[in-house]
Design a protein around this motif. Structure first.
Motif, PDB file in Angstrom:
ATOM      1  N   ALA A 173      33.525 -10.458  32.540  1.00  0.00           N
ATOM      2  CA  ALA A 173      32.564 -10.589  33.581  1.00  0.00           C
ATOM      3  C   ALA A 173      31.876 -12.330  33.057  1.00  0.00           C
ATOM      4  N   GLY A 174      31.593 -13.051  33.910  1.00  0.00           N
ATOM      5  CA  GLY A 174      30.932 -14.400  33.678  1.00  0.00           C
ATOM      6  C   GLY A 174      31.832 -15.345  33.118  1.00  0.00           C
ATOM      7  N   ASP A 175      33.332 -15.170  32.763  1.00  0.00           N
ATOM      8  CA  ASP A 175      34.103 -16.166  32.252  1.00  0.00           C
ATOM      9  C   ASP A 175      34.400 -17.156  33.247  1.00  0.00           C
ATOM     10  N   ARG A 176      34.282 -18.430  32.970  1.00  0.00           N
ATOM     11  CA  ARG A 176      34.627 -19.482  33.932  1.00  0.00           C
ATOM     12  C   ARG A 176      33.623 -19.787  35.077  1.00  0.00           C
ATOM     13  N   SER A 177      32.285 -19.144  34.846  1.00  0.00           N
ATOM     14  CA  SER A 177      31.342 -19.287  35.703  1.00  0.00           C
ATOM     15  C   SER A 177      30.591 -20.552  35.704  1.00  0.00           C
ATOM     16  N   LEU A 178      30.800 -21.369  36.964  1.00  0.00           N
ATOM     17  CA  LEU A 178      30.308 -22.840  37.076  1.00  0.00           C
ATOM     18  C   LEU A 178      28.858 -22.773  36.741  1.00  0.00           C
ATOM     19  N   LEU A 179      28.018 -21.753  37.261  1.00  0.00           N
ATOM     20  CA  LEU A 179      26.861 -21.719  37.261  1.00  0.00           C
ATOM     21  C   LEU A 179      26.242 -21.562  35.890  1.00  0.00           C
ATOM     22  N   LEU A 180      26.689 -20.565  35.130  1.00  0.00           N
ATOM     23  CA  LEU A 180      26.491 -20.218  33.834  1.00  0.00           C
ATOM     24  C   LEU A 180      26.832 -21.208  32.698  1.00  0.00           C
ATOM     25  N   ASP A 181      28.067 -21.685  32.874  1.00  0.00           N
ATOM     26  CA  ASP A 181      28.342 -22.599  31.807  1.00  0.00           C
ATOM     27  C   ASP A 181      27.837 -24.066  31.994  1.00  0.00           C
ATOM     28  N   ILE A 182      27.718 -24.485  33.338  1.00  0.00           N
ATOM     29  CA  ILE A 182      27.328 -25.646  33.656  1.00  0.00           C
ATOM     30  C   ILE A 182      25.943 -25.918  34.299  1.00  0.00           C
ATOM     31  N   GLY A 183      25.812 -25.183  35.174  1.00  0.00           N
ATOM     32  CA  GLY A 183      24.492 -25.126  36.212  1.00  0.00           C
ATOM     33  C   GLY A 183      23.144 -24.876  35.185  1.00  0.00           C
ATOM     34  N   CYS A 184      23.440 -23.912  33.984  1.00  0.00           N
ATOM     35  CA  CYS A 184      22.392 -23.586  33.335  1.00  0.00           C
ATOM     36  C   CYS A 184      21.977 -25.024  32.452  1.00  0.00           C
ATOM     37  N   TYR A 185      22.609 -25.977  32.250  1.00  0.00           N
ATOM     38  CA  TYR A 185      22.080 -27.210  31.622  1.00  0.00           C
ATOM     39  C   TYR A 185      21.268 -27.855  32.689  1.00  0.00           C
ATOM     40  N   SER A 186      21.412 -27.965  34.004  1.00  0.00           N
ATOM     41  CA  SER A 186      20.437 -28.592  34.928  1.00  0.00           C
ATOM     42  C   SER A 186      19.293 -27.943  35.082  1.00  0.00           C
ATOM     43  N   VAL A 187      19.381 -26.441  35.119  1.00  0.00           N
ATOM     44  CA  VAL A 187      18.229 -25.707  35.457  1.00  0.00           C
ATOM     45  C   VAL A 187      17.289 -25.802  34.468  1.00  0.00           C
ATOM     46  N   HIS A 188      17.689 -25.674  33.098  1.00  0.00           N
ATOM     47  CA  HIS A 188      16.821 -26.061  31.831  1.00  0.00           C
ATOM     48  C   HIS A 188      16.231 -27.214  31.664  1.00  0.00           C
ATOM     49  N   LEU A 189      17.082 -28.378  31.952  1.00  0.00           N
ATOM     50  CA  LEU A 189      16.381 -29.648  31.954  1.00  0.00           C
ATOM     51  C   LEU A 189      15.517 -29.968  33.061  1.00  0.00           C
ATOM     52  N   VAL A 190      15.633 -29.459  34.153  1.00  0.00           N
ATOM     53  CA  VAL A 190      14.574 -29.621  35.332  1.00  0.00           C
ATOM     54  C   VAL A 190      13.239 -28.753  35.066  1.00  0.00           C
ATOM     55  N   ARG A 191      13.468 -27.425  34.280  1.00  0.00           N
ATOM     56  CA  ARG A 191      12.204 -26.675  33.935  1.00  0.00           C
ATOM     57  C   ARG A 191      11.729 -27.392  32.816  1.00  0.00           C
ATOM     58  N   THR A 192      12.440 -28.170  31.729  1.00  0.00           N
ATOM     59  CA  THR A 192      11.653 -28.961  30.876  1.00  0.00           C
ATOM     60  C   THR A 192      11.033 -30.019  31.186  1.00  0.00           C
TER      61      THR A 192
END
Length: 336
Positions: A173-192
């Motif tokens: 589960a979650g393998d190769r997820s674009l959201l979990l692997d790459i999208g999490c960066y953008s979400v973290h940084l806009v929150r920052t």
């Protein structure tokens, strides 16, 4: 010269990111790669030989039983993160886990509920937070150089082939997820950037009709009258930018995640009537994985909070969950 006793780290996983981390702390005075574990003892021994690590194990449990190991660095497939973290906490070890910390907010909450979660350090591995450019960007925003930040746009396109499925374990589960692997960066940084969490999220996700994997994600995050738009794709031409727009200035972050050897570049238009040419700020390329582990090691010795706290990881996971929930509701706003 550091007078702090080096933290003895055990590496869970022998992939490329583990290799980058081990290489970047090779000469550290505060972090020592003391052991490594893999499902294959041969793989663990090869990794240990390459990076000068003294101990190799063919299971995480055996490494966790080593009394000399104080902290665990986890760079395993996403679905294995929660279990590895809980096992480390059971063994009394501190944890630095590569992003995402777990598959969803429920799993992160389960980690936070562990009896040792308050006495041991648990931090999510966003190495980007240790770049000099992000320290400067955060300072500009905090000092009011941009005025009121109203809009952030984060765009990531990576035309990368999906990683091969490991035949020994299949697809987790979650393998190769674009959201979990790459999208999490953008979400973290806009929150920052906003130093806040969104109140609600509206999102759309396109998926490959055969694999079901995400190919395009568009999410709007509402921070209470301030907004972020996040776009992530693995089918568009390669590119990565973050634009920060404020009432008194703007920033265009040219290399927000992985910086090239020539350094990270930010185009800054901070003053004037808006017609002046932006000034290019260039920041040195750094070994961000090593800086991250050294910083975590210092916090372990000091007994205080890391730069990316467990609470922060939980809030990031909740935002990612809201993106999925909104997409499943065809873009309807999902409240956080």
């Amino acid at each position: 010269m550091s007078t702090i006793r080096p933290v003895q780290w055990g590496f869970a996983g022998t992939g490329s990111i583990s290799g980058s981390m081990a290489s970047q702390i090779a000469n550290s005075a505060i972090s020592k790669a003391a052991a490594v574990s893999s499902r294959s003892l041969e793989s663990a021994k090869a990794f240990a030989a390459t990076h000068g690590i003294g101990k190799a194990y063919d299971s995480l449990d055996d490494m966790l039983a080593d009394p000399d190991i104080e902290a665990i660095y986890i760079a395993l497939p996403h679905a294995l993160h929660k279990g590895a973290i809980l096992a480390a906490l059971n063994a009394g070890k501190h944890v630095l886990c590569e992003k995402p910390m777990a598959l969803n907010a429920g799993e992160v909450a389960e980690i936070a509920a562990h009896p040792r979660a308050k006495s041991l350090m648990i931090t999510e591995g966003f190495m980007v937070r240790y770049q000099p450019q992000w320290e400067w960007i955060r300072a500009q925003i905090a000092d009011g150089a941009l005025g009121t930040v109203k809009q952030v746009t984060a765009f990531t396109a990576l035309q990368l082939p999906p990683p091969a499925v490991d035949p020994a374990r299949g697809t987790l589960a979650g393998d190769r997820s674009l959201l979990l692997d790459i999208g999490c960066y953008s979400v973290h940084l806009v929150r920052t950037i906003f130093n806040a969490d969104p109140l609600r999220v509206s999102a759309l996700i396109e998926r490959d009709p055969v694999t079901g994997l995400e190919t395009f994600i568009k999410a709007s995050l509402d921070f209470g009258g301030r907004y972020a738009d996040v776009i992530v794709s693995n089918v568009l031409r390669r590119g990565r930018r973050i634009h920060v727009l404020g009432s008194a200035g703007s920033l265009e972050i040219m290399t927000p995640i992985h910086t090239p050897p020539t350094g990270a570049k930010v185009l800054a238009a901070l003053v004037g009537d808006g017609n002046a040419d932006p000034v290019e700020q260039v920041f040195p390329s750094v070994e961000q994985y090593g800086l991250q582990m050294d910083d975590v090691s210092r916090h372990i010795r000091a007994g205080d909070q890391p730069r990316v706290t467990l609470a922060n990881a939980l809030r990031n996971a909740r935002t990612l969950d809201a993106i999925v929930a909104s997409a499943e509701a065809k873009g309807a706003w999902a409240e956080l």
